[in-house]
Write a protein that holds these residues in place. Structure first.
Motif, PDB file in Angstrom:
ATOM      1  N   PHE A 109       0.854  -1.206   0.000  1.00 41.53           N
ATOM      2  CA  PHE A 109       0.000   0.000   0.000  1.00 41.53           C
ATOM      3  C   PHE A 109       0.884   1.248   0.000  1.00 41.53           C
ATOM      4  N   PRO A 110       0.731   2.124  -1.013  1.00 39.19           N
ATOM      5  CA  PRO A 110       1.643   3.265  -1.108  1.00 39.19           C
ATOM      6  C   PRO A 110       1.179   4.486  -0.316  1.00 39.19           C
ATOM      7  N   VAL A 111       2.138   5.203   0.270  1.00 40.71           N
ATOM      8  CA  VAL A 111       1.865   6.463   0.970  1.00 40.71           C
ATOM      9  C   VAL A 111       2.955   7.455   0.560  1.00 40.71           C
ATOM     10  N   PHE A 112       2.550   8.675   0.166  1.00 41.01           N
ATOM     11  CA  PHE A 112       3.539   9.701  -0.158  1.00 41.01           C
ATOM     12  C   PHE A 112       3.256  10.968   0.637  1.00 41.01           C
ATOM     13  N   GLU A 113       4.176  11.918   0.587  1.00 41.43           N
ATOM     14  CA  GLU A 113       4.230  13.171   1.365  1.00 41.43           C
ATOM     15  C   GLU A 113       4.713  12.861   2.792  1.00 41.43           C
ATOM     16  N   THR A 114       5.839  13.500   3.135  1.00 37.17           N
ATOM     17  CA  THR A 114       6.525  13.199   4.400  1.00 37.17           C
ATOM     18  C   THR A 114       5.585  13.123   5.602  1.00 37.17           C
ATOM     19  N   SER A 115       4.794  14.174   5.796  1.00 36.04           N
ATOM     20  CA  SER A 115       3.968  14.212   7.016  1.00 36.04           C
ATOM     21  C   SER A 115       2.865  13.159   6.980  1.00 36.04           C
ATOM     22  N   ALA A 116       2.335  12.894   5.790  1.00 39.01           N
ATOM     23  CA  ALA A 116       1.321  11.839   5.672  1.00 39.01           C
ATOM     24  C   ALA A 116       1.943  10.485   6.005  1.00 39.01           C
ATOM     25  N   ILE A 117       3.205  10.302   5.615  1.00 42.08           N
ATOM     26  CA  ILE A 117       3.894   9.042   5.932  1.00 42.08           C
ATOM     27  C   ILE A 117       4.116   8.938   7.448  1.00 42.08           C
ATOM     28  N   LEU A 118       4.562  10.039   8.068  1.00 42.80           N
ATOM     29  CA  LEU A 118       4.796  10.013   9.518  1.00 42.80           C
ATOM     30  C   LEU A 118       3.498   9.680  10.259  1.00 42.80           C
ATOM     31  N   LEU A 119       2.412  10.334   9.862  1.00 43.45           N
ATOM     32  CA  LEU A 119       1.123  10.091  10.530  1.00 43.45           C
ATOM     33  C   LEU A 119       0.651   8.653  10.291  1.00 43.45           C
ATOM     34  N   TYR A 120       0.863   8.153   9.080  1.00 41.46           N
ATOM     35  CA  TYR A 120       0.449   6.776   8.772  1.00 41.46           C
ATOM     36  C   TYR A 120       1.234   5.775   9.631  1.00 41.46           C
ATOM     37  N   LEU A 121       2.558   5.972   9.683  1.00 46.44           N
ATOM     38  CA  LEU A 121       3.391   5.042  10.474  1.00 46.44           C
ATOM     39  C   LEU A 121       3.015   5.094  11.949  1.00 46.44           C
ATOM     40  N   ALA A 122       2.736   6.311  12.444  1.00 46.82           N
ATOM     41  CA  ALA A 122       2.346   6.440  13.852  1.00 46.82           C
ATOM     42  C   ALA A 122       1.022   5.711  14.100  1.00 46.82           C
ATOM     43  N   GLN A 123       0.071   5.919  13.194  1.00 50.06           N
ATOM     44  CA  GLN A 123      -1.241   5.287  13.341  1.00 50.06           C
ATOM     45  C   GLN A 123      -1.122   3.755  13.336  1.00 50.06           C
ATOM     46  N   GLN A 124      -0.242   3.252  12.482  1.00 46.44           N
ATOM     47  CA  GLN A 124      -0.113   1.798  12.326  1.00 46.44           C
ATOM     48  C   GLN A 124       0.736   1.157  13.421  1.00 46.44           C
ATOM     49  N   PHE A 125       1.810   1.857  13.837  1.00 44.49           N
ATOM     50  CA  PHE A 125       2.830   1.168  14.641  1.00 44.49           C
ATOM     51  C   PHE A 125       3.106   1.780  16.007  1.00 44.49           C
ATOM     52  N   ASP A 126       2.722   3.044  16.235  1.00 45.17           N
ATOM     53  CA  ASP A 126       3.046   3.663  17.534  1.00 45.17           C
ATOM     54  C   ASP A 126       1.891   3.405  18.502  1.00 45.17           C
ATOM     55  N   SER A 127       1.745   2.117  18.881  1.00 47.05           N
ATOM     56  CA  SER A 127       0.555   1.733  19.649  1.00 47.05           C
ATOM     57  C   SER A 127       0.534   2.356  21.039  1.00 47.05           C
ATOM     58  N   LYS A 128       1.730   2.632  21.603  1.00 50.97           N
ATOM     59  CA  LYS A 128       1.754   3.265  22.937  1.00 50.97           C
ATOM     60  C   LYS A 128       1.764   4.779  22.834  1.00 50.97           C
ATOM     61  N   ARG A 129       1.668   5.293  21.635  1.00 54.99           N
ATOM     62  CA  ARG A 129       1.698   6.745  21.373  1.00 54.99           C
ATOM     63  C   ARG A 129       2.934   7.382  22.028  1.00 54.99           C
ATOM     64  N   ALA A 130       4.073   6.747  21.770  1.00 59.27           N
ATOM     65  CA  ALA A 130       5.328   7.275  22.311  1.00 59.27           C
ATOM     66  C   ALA A 130       5.781   8.533  21.568  1.00 59.27           C
ATOM     67  N   PHE A 131       5.401   8.640  20.291  1.00 60.40           N
ATOM     68  CA  PHE A 131       5.858   9.780  19.483  1.00 60.40           C
ATOM     69  C   PHE A 131       4.700  10.552  18.856  1.00 60.40           C
ATOM     70  N   SER A 132       3.475  10.201  19.208  1.00 59.25           N
ATOM     71  CA  SER A 132       2.331  10.778  18.492  1.00 59.25           C
ATOM     72  C   SER A 132       1.126  10.854  19.419  1.00 59.25           C
ATOM     73  N   HIS A 133       0.057  11.433  18.915  1.00 61.33           N
ATOM     74  CA  HIS A 133      -1.143  11.659  19.723  1.00 61.33           C
ATOM     75  C   HIS A 133      -2.330  10.959  19.073  1.00 61.33           C
TER      76      HIS A 133
END
Ligand SMILES: N[C@@H](CCC(=O)N[C@@H](CS)C(=O)NCC(=O)O)C(=O)O
Length: 252
Positions: A109-133
């Motif tokens: 599944f493709p994702v482009f634009e830096t901030s969209a990628i950061l938000l996508y990765l956080a949503q998928q993998f930062d389950s403890k919300r260590a780096f995101s809200h």
């Protein structure tokens, strides 16, 4: 190792009549690299590129994953049509229609634009919300995250990118353009400098907004800005640079 990649293409982008009648069918594209790793990062060692590798390394440090593979892309115009991994290559435009790095695929599944990628990765993998809200559990924290991500994505990156261009790469020295983008970069830095009064990080705790902004500010010199004008920003760069995952994400 090399094989066609597939992802579930939505009916709105599908073109064949068969695709319209079966919107959920898998459409096959030929991509440069099909990896056994869940994430493929198409990148270069630029400010936008390293923002994504920094987050991936931070996630790995805390969660042990996701595992990823980096594909080095050429961003040189002279490579268009000559080099397979050029950002305007047709296969890459299927991943990022804007033909720029960074981009990722997650299980195809493709994702482009830096901030969209950061938000996508956080949503998928930062389950403890260590780096995101979390948008639901912490809507105000999430809003702050978006505000400062948009500030960096629409302000610092583009303005400093133009400042770099007119300072270093433009074939003519154009004082109006040099000063316009240099002054705008300085103005944006002064907003960050004020924001960091009494704070260690842009949204109090280290996270996506810092990861997006840091790779630009750490190379302020390329644009012709001295960080000695911005002592809090300079200390913030040093604080973030000291993180082992950041050093890994920078390729050091
Ligand atoms: N808004 C985009 C900007 C991406 C961008 O400008 N990438 C540059 C390298 S940092 C690039 O790929 N340039 C190649 C080109 O313009 O052809 C993002 O944040 O992802």
């Amino acid at each position: 190792m090399f094989a066609p990649a597939t992802y579930n293409k939505s009916s709105s982008r599908a073109t064949s009549s068969q695709a319209h009648s079966h919107p959920q069918q898998l459409v096959t594209f030929t991509m440069a690299t099909q990896s056994s790793k869940p994430i493929v990062l198409y990148t270069q060692t630029t400010a936008n590129g390293v923002a994504v590798s920094i987050l991936l390394e931070e996630l790995k440090a805390i969660y042990g994953g996701p595992d990823y593979e980096s594909v080095s892309m050429s961003i040189r115009n002279s490579d268009i049509g000559n080099v397979h991994n050029q950002v305007k290559s047709p296969w890459f435009l299927e991943i990022n229609p804007n033909g720029r790095i960074p981009a990722i695929t997650h299980n195809g599944f493709p994702v482009f634009e830096t901030s969209a990628i950061l938000l996508y990765l956080a949503q998928q993998f930062d389950s403890k919300r260590a780096f995101s809200h979390d948008p639901v559990a912490d809507p105000q924290g999430y809003s702050k995250e978006l505000q400062w991500l948009f500030f960096a994505h629409g302000g610092v990156g583009p303005m400093q990118g133009q400042a770099n261009h007119f300072n270093l790469y433009a074939p003519e020295k154009l004082p109006y353009a040099i000063n316009r983008y240099l002054n705008e970069t300085r103005r944006l830095y002064s907003v960050l400098e004020a924001r960091l009064e009494g704070r260690e990080y842009i949204i109090d705790t280290y996270g996506l907004a810092d990861i997006k902004t840091f790779p630009w500010v750490r190379r302020a010199d390329v644009a012709g800005v001295s960080l000695s004008e911005f002592p809090r920003l300079k200390a913030w760069v040093e604080r973030i640079s000291a993180r082992p995952a950041v050093q890994k994400g920078l390729g050091n």
